[in-house]
Design a protein around this motif. Sequence first.
Motif: not given
Length: 465
Positions: A393-402
């Motif tokens: 969750l710290k990464t935000g996961l806003h990127s489709s790559d992530d």
Amino acid sequence: MTAVSEPSGPSAEPVAEEPARNSPAPAPPPAAGEPMPRAGRLGLLGLQHVLVMYTGCVTVPLVFGAAAHLSGSTIGLLVNADLLVAGLITLLQSLGIARLLGVRLPVVAGATFTAVTPMILIAGQYGLQAVYGSMIAAGVFGLIAAVPFARAARFFPPLVTGSVITVIGLSLIGVATGLIAGQDSTAKDYARPSHLALAAGVVLLIVLVHRFTSGFLAQIGVLLGLVVGTLIAIPMGLTDFSSVGGADWFGVTAPFHFGAPKFPVAAVTSMCVVMLVTFTESTADMLAVGEMTGRRVTPADLARGLAADGVSGVLGGVMNGFLDTVFAQNVGLVGMTRVRTRYVTAVAGALLVLLGLIPKMGQVVASLPGPVIGAAALVMFGTVTAVGVRTLLKTGLHSSDDLMTVAVALGVGMVPVVAPGVYHAFPTWAQVVGGSAITSATLAAFLLNLLFHHTGAGRPGGAVD
């Protein structure tokens, strides 16, 4: 001894205060020294760490001994050696030796399951002397490879470590379930309702202690669950302490019990691969503990911790023990109790050494009923999974790559969990790598992170709407 970031001060407790609910856990303040907890509290918290990892630790020599067709007394010697080495490495990891060895975090080391299959194959083809010779060689390799492996830590951002930690927790749920329900689904007493009810009661007790108590009582919720669950299991006929009376009061395996070590090239190569796999496990777990305690784990810290894994190979090869890694269930316990001081795990290490030298005491712990141990393990492994999710969750996961990285890592990592024999037709080294959920997830997350974030400037359209 260099201080680590733990609470300190004239009246400070070794345990951080509980933060407000739904708020991030604050990092512990810098410490000028490490206060020693009171003896009683220190002992109980250390014992709790031993209880949650003991079954997983001794399962490795039990499985290997049975597969290698060793006698019961010889397997007993392997168990003693296993606990002795695990205790020494736990002490090394917790307390450290100058700036040379040990991560100096509240971690507990134990025998890794990753080594079991290669050891069985080596024993069948080359003999037990080759098993321990290749383990020594892998330990030396680990000591050499620790620093360069640790310097690659920048390629293990939260996206990678969060995926791996999540898979670690998920992949171990089956181990806890097997302890509760039994290992043989065709057995008459498999998943007996009374066993499931006992396990559910232990989980409920741990939850209630966590919810309605505070301070030290809340920190030993798992230990209370184990004690109360065992007391309930006695009239149910689930306990058997008969082996305690027949065990010796003192016993230690002589070095090179099976003879002078041998070093076949194929066996050494296989165990070196296992060492690298062990490094990936320990790296993820040490970073997780650093996350829980608010301490940034530097490449130098990682190198010292990984070098301790290498020492376990050398020491295990000499003393007829096993390769050790940082145990995920104890990482989960740190997350639950919020006990940050490494003195607690140092006590756990001392207790493991004691158990390794006194087989009778080890038999007492080994006699705890499976449903009770499994219930506590279920909570621990679930906690590890939750820590992985929190890291992601710290990464935000806003990127489709992530999202793609996490999706593939979780999917690939869970394949050997849901289909254990899927790689049976591959060479031994491929079975070692692909058959480990942790290794599969680590490789997938690591390579995809390189692909998406370290090869060029990226591409348009990578963001999630």
